[in-house]
Design a protein around this motif. Sequence first.
Motif, PDB file in Angstrom:
ATOM      1  N   LEU A 170       0.815  -1.214   0.000  1.00  0.00           N
ATOM      2  CA  LEU A 170       0.000   0.000   0.000  1.00  0.00           C
ATOM      3  C   LEU A 170       0.847   1.262   0.000  1.00  0.00           C
ATOM      4  N   LYS A 171       1.929   1.280   0.762  1.00  0.00           N
ATOM      5  CA  LYS A 171       2.750   2.492   0.848  1.00  0.00           C
ATOM      6  C   LYS A 171       3.569   2.723  -0.420  1.00  0.00           C
ATOM      7  N   THR A 172       4.025   1.650  -1.028  1.00  0.00           N
ATOM      8  CA  THR A 172       4.858   1.792  -2.229  1.00  0.00           C
ATOM      9  C   THR A 172       4.047   1.884  -3.511  1.00  0.00           C
ATOM     10  N   ASN A 173       2.848   1.297  -3.517  1.00  0.00           N
ATOM     11  CA  ASN A 173       2.013   1.297  -4.719  1.00  0.00           C
ATOM     12  C   ASN A 173       0.552   1.566  -4.343  1.00  0.00           C
ATOM     13  N   PRO A 174       0.252   2.787  -3.895  1.00  0.00           N
ATOM     14  CA  PRO A 174      -1.129   3.077  -3.464  1.00  0.00           C
ATOM     15  C   PRO A 174      -2.127   3.124  -4.612  1.00  0.00           C
ATOM     16  N   LYS A 175      -1.645   3.428  -5.827  1.00  0.00           N
ATOM     17  CA  LYS A 175      -2.566   3.562  -6.958  1.00  0.00           C
ATOM     18  C   LYS A 175      -3.258   2.245  -7.266  1.00  0.00           C
ATOM     19  N   SER A 176      -2.539   1.116  -7.200  1.00  0.00           N
ATOM     20  CA  SER A 176      -3.147  -0.190  -7.456  1.00  0.00           C
ATOM     21  C   SER A 176      -4.194  -0.519  -6.404  1.00  0.00           C
TER      22      SER A 176
END
Length: 332
Positions: A170-176
């Motif tokens: 979630l922190k590194t790839n919130p867009k997904s």
Amino acid sequence: SKVSILAKLALSNEAGLVQDLKYLAPIGRSDHAVLLFSVKCCTAKYRLTPHQNNRNYRKGNYDEARRLLRQTDWNVIRVGTIEESWNCFKAKLEKVCDKVIPKQCIRRKRNVFMNNEALTLKKKKDKSFQKYRKSQSAADFQHYKMCRNKLRSLTRKLRAEFEKKLVKELKTNPKSFWKYCKTKVKTQDKVGKLDRSDGTEAETAEEKVADLNSFFRSVFVQEDLQNLPVPSQVNAVSLETVDITRAKVETKLLRLKTSKTPGPDSIHPRVLSEMAEELSYPLALLFQKYLETGELPKDGKLVNITPIHKKGSNRNVENYRPISLTMKETPF
């Protein structure tokens, strides 16, 4: 009343799905009350043909794009007005993108967690069901049930693993994460009908834009340009010249977030980041020209405004806030 509240909770588990709920009198001698309400829903629309600006930037041949940009003569943007220089740069870049970045068709997408094993099992289940419909035999029905249960067990496992992965990243790839959450929402993201103070409604797109624009302008601070404060005298060295180098521009381009949406100029940040070394020279020339003339091109003055619903009724313009999207080159 309590009945209407319970009915709304029973019909909707999502805010905004059921609207305008009214508790009316029973019909005839019936002891059941009449509930009148509207359901806000959306239908999925898929384009089966390529769109003009719908490029697949993930499959672009950026090595070839870099080679073509190295062969481009950028000195032509030194002459002419600001608008002419910017249009020349944009046209050359668009010509290269058309050659190296393929177009894509937007089709109906399957569940993101489905793998090849699950898709194969789904086809097997569909075939077994069609076979059972024709034969109506108990053996074919048992075979269909076996395929169905295997597919259900596998999809539940894949969904759980996929959701755990989204939460972990979630922190590194919130867009997904938020993209997946959006697929679970059944209400429309678009602005619906808006209520006006005179009792009328804004139904067409033009009326909604006018009402939202009027409200957004009303909350801005109106500065008095006739009585500007006079700055006090300070003993400091004045900044007379600013030199914009290729190295500084390239560093800024490499820091762009490639997952962001392009602005009014339609230049994707993935293109600017992938070809940062080659585009740093023409952009440095353009930025230096902006400073010397004190002007910006038309695209640099445009902003795409998206109304975002905050809270409360989505029919009230005061419950929306604006999100602006500028061209990626402007903040430099």
